[in-house]
Design an enzyme around this catalytic site. Structure first.
Site, PDB file in Angstrom:
ATOM      1  N   ASP A   1      20.507  -6.973  -9.380  1.00 14.87           N
ATOM      2  CA  ASP A   1      19.148  -7.681  -8.856  1.00 14.87           C
ATOM      3  C   ASP A   1      18.260  -7.989 -10.187  1.00 14.87           C
ATOM      4  O   ASP A   1      18.293  -6.861 -11.047  1.00 14.87           O
ATOM      5  CB  ASP A   1      18.574  -7.015  -7.901  1.00 14.87           C
ATOM      6  CG  ASP A   1      18.027  -5.557  -8.167  1.00 14.87           C
ATOM      7  OD1 ASP A   1      17.044  -5.461  -8.412  1.00 14.87           O
ATOM      8  OD2 ASP A   1      19.108  -4.662  -8.008  1.00 14.87           O
ATOM      9  N   GLU A   9       7.909  -1.811  -0.166  1.00 19.22           N
ATOM     10  CA  GLU A   9       8.187  -0.764  -1.007  1.00 19.22           C
ATOM     11  C   GLU A   9       6.657   0.098  -0.900  1.00 19.22           C
ATOM     12  O   GLU A   9       6.636   1.404  -1.280  1.00 19.22           O
ATOM     13  CB  GLU A   9       8.262  -0.913  -2.336  1.00 19.22           C
ATOM     14  CG  GLU A   9       9.706  -1.564  -2.686  1.00 19.22           C
ATOM     15  CD  GLU A   9       9.742  -1.831  -4.295  1.00 19.22           C
ATOM     16  OE1 GLU A   9       9.406  -0.850  -5.072  1.00 19.22           O
ATOM     17  OE2 GLU A   9      10.571  -2.712  -4.508  1.00 19.22           O
TER      18      GLU A   9
END
Length: 287
Positions: A92, A183
């Site tokens: 990623d 997150e």
């Protein structure tokens, strides 16, 4: 006839003061500053060998610690990859990797082929990743299965964030479903409000693309806040713990390291394992 009295005036003679030199004060200050500069330079020169050794030692110490950490990370990466032979491997990226030379992005550790890539598309309600267009096109030209993720900001409007993602990302046949990256915990709202916002984003994006999004988060965040209430979604989990060597059965993807080296990319890169082989990975892409 009376005599006139004549008074004499006393004349006072004042001594003229000497004008202070304009430059005398500056000269003194300049002399003091010059003295201290010469003192510092002289001391440095006198102890030059010791100082050189000290700074060289500190620099070498930092470099050696970084090299040791990288070596330990590489050992773990090999162990994890060996335990997942046959599973699909991917990475990623975002603007933090700079300009990627996609034609060189092919294998990990010169052994494991890279099949897919997650690319950051948007951040919050108003920011597009500066390298998204380039990465999105480059991955496609490099014949990699690609997915676009949104970095969710808990304290911003969820529907505005969904709108930005929808305007930015056009999914084609063979692309992975949309991904929501969560997150952080909210600062100005409750956890219940956060979950409401996440659900609004997920539903708006699913309605637009006709496919259920994937959720990315850390393992602890997943266990503490999302596992029970979002159990009808598939998860991409981050865990870099040295003692975890295998993907959990409940995870769709596992981001197992953030310190891998990939051809065509400068610096460290995140690497992920799909909980299946390449054929199974193609099965979950957009039709």
């Amino acid at each position: 006839m009376r005599k006139k009295t004549v008074r004499r005036r006393t004349i006072v003679v004042r001594k003229s003061k000497k004008k202070a030199s304009v430059f005398s004060g500056k000269l003194v200050r300049f002399s003091i500053i010059t003295f201290f500069i010469l003192l510092v330079l002289g001391t440095g020169y006198h102890y030059r060998n010791g100082l050189a050794y000290y700074f060289s030692f500190k620099s070498n110490k930092v470099l050696s610690e970084a090299a040791e950490n990288k070596r330990i990370s590489d050992v773990r990466n090999f162990q994890v990859l060996e335990k997942h032979e046959g599973k699909s491997i991917g990475l990623d990226v975002s603007e933090y990797q700079g300009k990627i030379h996609w034609s060189y992005v092919d294998t990990l550790e010169k052994k494991y082929p890279l099949h897919f890539v997650f690319i950051r598309a948007t951040v919050g309600k108003d920011r597009k990743d500066r390298q998204f267009n380039r990465n999105w096109l480059g991955a496609k030209e490099n014949k990699m299965i690609r997915g676009a993720y949104h970095y969710y900001r808990p304290n911003e409007n969820s529907l505005e964030q969904a709108t930005l993602y929808i305007k930015t990302v056009t999914l084609r046949k063979g692309d992975l479903p949309p991904i929501l990256d969560i997150e952080k915990l909210p600062k100005n709202q409750s956890l219940d409000s956060l979950k409401v916002g996440l659900k609004r984003w997920l539903k708006a994006v699913e309605l637009h693309y006709g496919v259920k999004p994937i959720i990315y988060t850390g393992e602890k965040y997943y266990d503490d806040f999302l596992k029970d209430e979002f159990n009808d979604y598939l998860f991409w989990i981050a865990n870099y713990n040295f003692y975890r060597e295998e993907i959990d059965d409940d995870w769709l993807f596992w981001q197992f390291t953030e310190k891998a080296s990939i051809p065509g990319i400068k610096g460290n890169v995140d690497v992920n394992i799909y909980n299946g082989d390449l054929q199974q990975l193609r099965y979950i892409t957009v039709e």
